[in-house]
Design a protein around this motif. Structure first.
Motif, short mmCIF file in Angstrom:
data_model
loop_
_atom_site.label_atom_id
_atom_site.label_comp_id
_atom_site.label_asym_id
_atom_site.label_seq_id
_atom_site.Cartn_x
_atom_site.Cartn_y
_atom_site.Cartn_z
N ARG A 42 0.86 -1.18 0.00
CA ARG A 42 0.00 0.00 0.00
C ARG A 42 0.89 1.23 0.00
O ARG A 42 2.08 1.17 0.33
N ILE A 71 3.70 -1.75 4.86
CA ILE A 71 3.57 -3.20 4.77
C ILE A 71 4.10 -3.62 3.40
O ILE A 71 3.77 -3.02 2.38
N ALA A 86 -3.18 -4.24 0.47
CA ALA A 86 -3.28 -4.60 1.88
C ALA A 86 -4.15 -3.57 2.60
O ALA A 86 -4.00 -2.37 2.39
N GLU A 96 -6.34 -2.62 6.53
CA GLU A 96 -6.53 -2.94 7.94
C GLU A 96 -7.94 -3.51 8.12
O GLU A 96 -8.75 -3.50 7.19
N THR A 155 -7.55 -0.55 13.36
CA THR A 155 -6.15 -0.90 13.55
C THR A 155 -6.02 -1.96 14.64
O THR A 155 -6.26 -1.70 15.82
N PHE A 202 -2.42 -6.67 8.83
CA PHE A 202 -2.80 -6.28 7.48
C PHE A 202 -3.39 -7.50 6.79
O PHE A 202 -2.97 -8.64 7.02
N SER A 246 -4.78 -9.13 2.94
CA SER A 246 -4.55 -8.98 1.50
C SER A 246 -5.01 -10.25 0.79
O SER A 246 -5.03 -11.33 1.39
#
Length: 750
Positions: A677, A682, A720, A722, A728, A732, A734
């Motif tokens: 991202r 990440i 990716a 959250e 949060t 992550f 994906s």
């Protein structure tokens, strides 16, 4: 394996094979394209796959410039993949194309989600239209699925802006796919395949029947496929009982009519139906399995834990998709030039249920998205005869698209019928263009090219008042909005080609690409609407490149490569507004107050020392960074790597076929560290993917055992995010590429 060790291993492989370790290796073994009839006849006559060494590089024809041009005389950076290599590499889906071409990446937002293409650091993602266009049998696809890649005869991968001839949405490059042309003799091809992987199995049957309908005047073909595939990532927390599978049926018909020596007409149509019970088309999974189990196993997943290839989600999931395409083209050849007319229509209906916003087995909040899309395209083009000093192309085109989109959610436990819809949102686009290009041959070896396209794009959007409940007190509200704006751009290109010798040429080009601006059909809490969020500007891109093409005098070595420098202003980037806890408070939206710079190098090489043995490879390196991207009042990611762009990509393949028709093929593909991202917080680590084939190919019958991703890499393949409900949580999520796949395939030609 570290990135340095991957590069060391890659270069060591080349050294062992006797290949120079100068900065590159190769990809596709380029051949002159042949018709379906010629391919089948030669396949039977030779008793084995078409032999690459029988062709010479100077005979390879590039069709992407809309004027058939010998590769050595082309000013394009292009990878050509012919039908023989498609079969040898077992190219069965779009994502495998990047195994054969440098600085090209195909990503998917799930096992059967949208496919998006990144070329030379100019990324695409599932929320912004592809910056690289795909044309299949002359029909434009700004979005595409793997299913249409059936019975393919050739593929061209063009790197760099192609706006002069193809208009908007081809600013990073172009993929041209040609399926097999109906032949004037009767022929058949059938293939079945079965595969096995961690979470299930897959089965596929395909066929192709072609032949004359009216002698020497009309021929036709039918190709079809039927496939079943278990989900790569199995949902063991399903509330519907379906852990995930995909069923696809596809049929395509083509006609080739030559009523006279000067006129030829082609028509094509296909229908695709896909049902995926237990799957949402964008499947997000936690990248840190241990942390996910620590956080959610006891409180939300009833004590159950997931592994690398399972998820626990209760949202009732079901995705179905139906697509219909029809196209017709005609070419009239006269002494004064060729007149080409092409028209196409495409419709797509998709309904994806089961976005589990909390990503757990707890019944908290689930989402759905339904889309209806229509596309129309028509182009008229005149191509002058190839001259000794001067030739040209002029034309005009019209393209239209419309999309209806409806988002739905429900809270708590429910069924497939529980989703509550927000109002339908509508977008429309109409593009009108005029274009022209010329080639001026100053000498026999030196050519200057120039092109210009004027593109006028009208974008309209209607947003209807309503709301969408995302849970945890988050309700996004849509305001009434009727929006319309016209965007226009001049797209120039200049190029030069110098053919130093019959086996060596150099080219240089400067070209511009763009994507029209548009509107975000978005919702912001508390009725706070920013006009800058509703509208985003056109993106512009300028690319500069220097390249070469070469083959050895003994025809055993072939190579090509380029260096490039790309700048883009008004860069369109996906944004997601979140609250202080990281939870989304609006639909995703596109901003355009950004810029990027991408620069790099790419090279390809093939080596065939003897008839039975060949080696091919490629390497690409990109330094692609945001030059400006303001993500919040306090965060600008200037200098961060562009998302989805690996630092390098490389591939190496070797094939040997014995005289008794047995063969093996081994391949290795290396991908560098990749940001998932734009925040740069990440990354997907560098990966090495290995593949292997062992088989027998007599020319009329073939069977192979194959293995893909033998290293069983768990590799992220998309954006990716959250946690969309909890915000949060230190994790992550994906989509993932395929796990290790082992399979058996058999094929027969009649």
């Amino acid at each position: 394996m570290t990135e340095q060790s991957q590069l060391t291993l890659f270069m060591h492989c080349l050294t062992v094979l006797g290949i120079s370790t100068a900065c590159s290796v190769a990809s596709a073994n380029p051949l002159e394209y042949t018709s379906g009839k010629l391919l089948t006849d030669q396949h039977k006559q030779t008793g084995k796959q078409l032999s690459h060494e029988s062709e010479t590089l100077e005979k390879v024809i590039v069709k992407g410039s809309k004027r058939n041009t010998e590769l050595m005389k082309s000013d394009l950076s292009v990878t050509l993949i012919d039908s023989a290599l498609i079969n040898e590499a077992r190219l069965r889906d779009f994502s495998r194309i990047d195994d054969l071409a440098p600085n090209v990446q195909f990503n998917e937002s799930g096992q059967r989600g949208s496919i998006y293409i990144t070329i030379r650091g100019v990324e695409s993602n599932p929320f912004i239209v592809n910056r690289a266009a795909v044309y299949i049998d002359g029909i434009p696809f700004r979005e595409l699925s793997n299913s249409v890649l059936n019975q393919v005869d050739s593929i061209e991968v063009l790197r760099g802006p192609q706006g002069t001839l193809y208009g908007a949405n081809s600013e990073s490059g172009l993929i041209i796919v040609n399926t097999k042309t109906p032949s004037d003799v009767f022929e058949q091809n059938y293939r079945i395949a079965a595969s096995d992987y961690h979470s299930g199995q897959g089965y596929e049957a395909t066929g192709f029947i072609s032949g004359p309908l009216i002698n020497k005047e009309l021929s036709g073909s039918v190709s079809f496929s039927s496939a079943y595939e278990d989900a790569f990532v199995k949902n063991i927390g399903t509330s519907t009982g379906d852990t995930g599978n995909i069923k696809e049926n596809y049929i395509q018909g083509r006609l080739h009519w030559t009523p006279s020596d000067s006129l030829s007409i082609n028509a094509t149509t296909y229908w695709l139906d896909m049902d995926a019970p237990g799957l949402f088309d964008q499947q997000y999974v936690p990248l840190n399995i241990n942390l996910y189990n620590q956080l959610y196993a006891d409180n939300y997943n009833q004590g159950q834990q997931i592994d690398d290839w399972t998820v626990l989600e209760d949202a009732p999931k079901y995705t179905n998709e139906e697509e219909f395409v029809a196209g017709i083209s005609a070419t009239y050849k006269a002494d004064y030039g060729d007149i080409d007319l092409a028209a196409s229509y495409r419709s797509l209906e998709e309904d994806a249920k089961g976005l589990d916003l909390d990503l757990t087995a707890a019944p908290i909040v689930a989402g759905r998205e339904a889309e209806s899309e229509d596309y129309k395209n028509i182009e008229l083009r005149f191509t002058s005869p190839t001259g000794n000093h001067f030739d040209y192309i002029v034309g005009l085109s019209y393209y239209s698209e419309s999309e209806e989109n409806t988002k739905s959610t429900f809270l708590g436990a429910g069924t497939l019928n529980s989703y509550l819809a927000a109002p339908m949102q509508y977008k429309e686009g109409k593009d009108k263009s005029v274009f022209g290009s010329i080639n001026w041959y100053l000498t026999e070896k030196f050519k200057i090219g120039a092109g210009l396209r004027y593109d006028n794009a009208k974008r309209s959007a209607i947003q209807t008042e309503g709301e969408l409940n995302l849970g945890f007190g988050t309700v996004t509200r849509y305001q009434d909005a009727h929006l319309s704006e016209t965007f226009s751009a001049w797209l120039p290109k200049v190029s030069a080609l110098y053919q130093y010798a019959n086996n060596l040429s150099f080219h240089a080009s400067l070209s511009k690409g763009y994507i029209p601006g548009g509107f975000n059909l978005t919702a912001v809490q508390d009725d706070k609407v920013d006009d800058n969020v509703f509208t985003y500007d056109s993106e512009t891109l300028v690319s500069r490149e220097l390249g070469y093409k070469w083959f050895s005098t003994d025809k055993k070595w072939r190579s090509s490569g380029a260096i490039f420098y790309i700048q883009s202003d008004n860069w369109q980037e996906i944004q997601i507004a979140t609250d202080a806890n990281g939870r989304p408070i609006s639909s995703d939206y596109i901003s355009s107050d950004a810029s990027i710079i991408s620069k790099g190098i790419e090279m390809e090489l093939t080596w065939r020392p003897v008839k039975q043995f060949s080696v091919s490879g490629h390497i690409g390196y990109v330094n692609a960074e945001y030059d400006n991207l303001q993500l919040s009042e306090s965060l600008n990611v200037k200098g961060q790597p562009i998302q989805f762009v690996p630092e390098y990509d490389a591939g190496l393949a070797a094939r040997y076929q014995w005289d008794d028709d047995f063969y093996f093929r081994v391949e290795a593909n290396f991908t560098g560290k990749t940001a998932l991202r734009s925040r740069g917080d990440i990354f997907q680590k560098a990966t090495a993917m290995l593949g292997l084939q062992l088989g027998y190919d007599s020319g009329e019958f073939a069977i192979r055992i194959f293995g893909e991703n033998l290293t069983n890499e768990r590799r992220a393949s998309g954006l990716a995010v959250e946690n969309m409900a909890f915000g949060t949580d230190g994790l992550f999520y994906s989509p993932l590429d395929a796990p290790r796949v082992i399979g058996l395939e058999a094929e027969v030609w009649l």
